[in-house]
Design an enzyme around this catalytic site. Sequence first.
Site, PDB file in Angstrom:
ATOM      1  N   VAL A  78     -61.294  30.123  65.982  1.00  0.00           N
ATOM      2  CA  VAL A  78     -61.190  29.076  67.300  1.00  0.00           C
ATOM      3  C   VAL A  78     -59.621  28.534  67.382  1.00  0.00           C
ATOM      4  CG1 VAL A  78     -61.576  26.911  68.173  1.00  0.00           C
ATOM      5  CG2 VAL A  78     -63.516  28.214  67.247  1.00  0.00           C
ATOM      6  N   VAL A 126     -69.706  20.625  71.114  1.00  0.00           N
ATOM      7  CA  VAL A 126     -71.030  20.839  71.535  1.00  0.00           C
ATOM      8  C   VAL A 126     -71.132  21.926  72.670  1.00  0.00           C
ATOM      9  CG1 VAL A 126     -73.079  19.710  72.194  1.00  0.00           C
ATOM     10  CG2 VAL A 126     -71.708  18.270  70.821  1.00  0.00           C
ATOM     11  N   GLY A 132     -69.809  24.724  73.132  1.00  0.00           N
ATOM     12  CA  GLY A 132     -68.488  25.660  73.334  1.00  0.00           C
ATOM     13  C   GLY A 132     -67.788  25.311  74.505  1.00  0.00           C
ATOM     14  N   ILE A 136     -69.296  24.721  77.643  1.00  0.00           N
ATOM     15  CA  ILE A 136     -69.859  23.966  78.473  1.00  0.00           C
ATOM     16  C   ILE A 136     -69.273  22.635  78.396  1.00  0.00           C
ATOM     17  CG2 ILE A 136     -72.168  22.952  79.225  1.00  0.00           C
ATOM     18  CD1 ILE A 136     -73.522  25.185  77.691  1.00  0.00           C
ATOM     19  N   GLY A 179     -72.287  39.758  63.719  1.00  0.00           N
ATOM     20  CA  GLY A 179     -71.549  38.688  63.348  1.00  0.00           C
ATOM     21  C   GLY A 179     -72.076  37.285  64.421  1.00  0.00           C
ATOM     22  N   ASP A 192     -77.273  22.821  62.419  1.00  0.00           N
ATOM     23  CA  ASP A 192     -76.389  22.789  63.633  1.00  0.00           C
ATOM     24  C   ASP A 192     -76.754  22.054  64.756  1.00  0.00           C
ATOM     25  OD1 ASP A 192     -73.756  23.817  64.616  1.00  0.00           O
ATOM     26  OD2 ASP A 192     -75.280  24.832  66.002  1.00  0.00           O
ATOM     27  N   LYS A 214     -75.323  18.536  66.730  1.00  0.00           N
ATOM     28  CA  LYS A 214     -75.025  18.478  68.467  1.00  0.00           C
ATOM     29  C   LYS A 214     -75.928  17.570  69.008  1.00  0.00           C
ATOM     30  CE  LYS A 214     -73.243  23.253  67.617  1.00  0.00           C
ATOM     31  NZ  LYS A 214     -73.465  24.779  68.233  1.00  0.00           N
ATOM     32  N   GLY A 234     -67.761  31.196  70.110  1.00  0.00           N
ATOM     33  CA  GLY A 234     -66.986  32.221  70.433  1.00  0.00           C
ATOM     34  C   GLY A 234     -65.522  32.077  70.205  1.00  0.00           C
TER      35      GLY A 234
END
Length: 429
Positions: free
Chosen positions: A12, A130, A132, A134, A185, A199, A203, A300
């Site tokens: 990132v 939270v 990515g 969105i 991945g 995870d 969130k 991503g």
Amino acid sequence: MLRIGLIGTGTVGGGVIQILEQKIAEYKEKLGVELELACICAKSEEEVAPYKAKGYKVSTNADEMIAGNDIDVLVELAGGYNMPRKWILAALESGKHVVTANKALLAKYGHEIFPLAAKNGLHVLFEAAVGGGIPIIRSLQEGLLGSTVEHLSCIINGTCNYILSRMADEGLDFDVVLKDAQKLGFAEADPTFDIEGIDSAHKTALLASLCSGHRVDFEKIHVTGISKITAQDIAFAKELGCCVKLLGIYHRDGDRVDARVHPCFVSNENLLSNVNGVINAVYLKCDNLGETVQTGAGAGRLPTASAVVADLVSLARSVDQGSRKALPMGWFNVDNSATLVPISETSARYYLRFTSRDACGVLAKITSILAENKISIETIIQKNVKDPGKVSIVVITEKTQDCKTSKAVDAIDALPEIVEKSQVIRFLA
């Protein structure tokens, strides 16, 4: 001018640098916003060397960078708990804003971070934490202020959604798809954080906190992952006109908060049923707005980095204009913790799958125990399984309380004819 100090040059962090290099001039020309990547920090000289060669100021000492006067905002993208907590608190104490994608840190230590930021009049922005790409955080903080969120259901972990989608599409077992996800991945070498729902819990706790205006402690919400979901469960879901999704759920229940994470049978008529692969989605039901769904890449390099950069642009506009106050998150403290609805008090229709020896009278015993616990039956399906001498008995209940279901399943599992621990999955209402 907003001077940025960036910690973390991984997936990132590298994406953030890439986007800033592409768009800094555009932001200045079109938005009147000036951003400067003032310092790039990572744990080793090897990691910062490529950026030093480009002419950036670099550091391997985060404490020194934060203590200096060369940055206005700390961008924390290193991940983890202890060091990021230390860095972020130090930045806020020294008058620096914070942008982070660290949902685990905020879920665990937000009760320290957000009140300190509020006390010092500073921004803590976390859109990338939270969903990515969105923009759900900004939607809840600003875009939905004309409504109250009454219910939220979200597919918020791409690894789990990928696994469940592949299982449904190809009829594969969980372990087979997990190994493929690791090779591609989409899943970590140790996938526990994702597949056991941790995870998603981080969130969901943040989203539930924003929806309710009370701190929701992720360590207290009910969490069940997907590691026990079988190809057989997926097949039964299809037969019933459903799919299986791992959902984070928030529901307003008077003065209490119902927040949980677990697999659900989702009707094929529900919009969430069409969200597959690594895509994330958040469904909201609001009093004035009604229903809305946001979907997009949940993780991503560039989708997450895009959310970080959007926060930086928003912050720069606020700082330059000098008029926009920090978004109110000071309420996120221990004294303002939500009262959670115990999972035992929640109600749902249930999918119950029992595996028993192929013997007379088993179904009668199961239905008798359900009746004793005042659980009404909607449907019963009985099928042979691959192992000779065993049968699968699936019971779909009418809406009933979790405590009754748990008590009945424990009693059924104690029957000598039952040969495996029974499967329990809720239907999404």
